[in-house]
Design an enzyme around this catalytic site. Sequence first.
Site, mmCIF file in Angstrom:
data_model
loop_
_atom_site.group_PDB
_atom_site.id
_atom_site.type_symbol
_atom_site.label_atom_id
_atom_site.label_comp_id
_atom_site.label_asym_id
_atom_site.label_seq_id
_atom_site.Cartn_x
_atom_site.Cartn_y
_atom_site.Cartn_z
ATOM 1 N N SER A 117 3.751 5.354 9.195
ATOM 2 C CA SER A 117 4.142 4.049 9.720
ATOM 3 C C SER A 117 4.591 4.138 11.187
ATOM 4 C CB SER A 117 5.236 3.467 8.813
ATOM 5 O OG SER A 117 5.441 2.099 9.064
ATOM 6 N N ASP A 120 -2.294 -1.263 1.245
ATOM 7 C CA ASP A 120 -1.116 -1.467 2.092
ATOM 8 C C ASP A 120 -1.002 -2.954 2.409
ATOM 9 O OD1 ASP A 120 0.851 -1.493 4.064
ATOM 10 O OD2 ASP A 120 0.132 0.354 5.011
ATOM 11 N N HIS A 156 1.877 0.744 1.075
ATOM 12 C CA HIS A 156 2.362 1.310 2.335
ATOM 13 C C HIS A 156 3.064 2.649 2.123
ATOM 14 C CE1 HIS A 156 3.453 1.167 6.537
ATOM 15 N NE2 HIS A 156 4.724 1.357 6.248
#
Length: 264
Positions: free
Chosen positions: A83, A213, A241
Amino acid sequence: MSERPTKIILVHGSGHGAWCWYKVVAALKSQGYSVTAIDLAACGSDPRRMAVDVTTFEEYAQPLMDLMASVPEGEKIVLVAHSFAGLSLASAMDAFPEKIAVAVFVTAILPDTVHAPWHIFQQTFEHFPEIFSGIKTESVAIPGRSAPFIIATSDPEFLATRLYQNCSMEDLTLAKMMVRPTSFFQEDLSKRAAFSEERYGSVDKVFVLCGEDAALTPDYQRWMMEKSPVKEVMEINGADHMAMLSKPRELCQCIAAIVNSYIR
């Protein structure tokens, strides 16, 4: 089982900490890999606090930079980011390209070598504004700064529906207890020079695309790769995610395959 010489470093995304890698760390160590998951500043068990002790991106990413500086000369490691940690990873690639065998972006922010790091967020606001829905922000005045410092917090609904929707209730509960306020460091990242083609651009990059995601969607992940191509793409079907929690076995398989391909 004795550890293989390859060092794997795992870097968490915003608001999280080393704790979110616990399944992957256990699995990789059981296979004999030397693996370390770190806490960035004001994250996980790090005692510092955002906006009080940590007010710049450099301070935030410093634990990773210190760890990279400690890697012996001549040794190469596999660096894995999740991320928002894609920007910390890019900073480490720019500073220590000779120490990184391959950089792995797990549904991670992937900057280019043309624009300031914040440019990708400016483009995101324009093309994918829904990505930031569910993230609450608060402005904090800090002496000596021309602009307010922005603290970001993920509310429980955002965690449940956008980050952890394919994870177990136990892992979602853990996240609700452990996720901390963070920042995207807009002021710093908008003023920072682009990552260099000669250093950041010289390191092999692999992107792990997470097929379900709901935060950084598959379309968004592919959009980033169009703007900043990578050497190889792997995809984990069914991963939300938080692939390290929803699909840990598959992510470990990806990391092991990358190690086998890029470590000589």
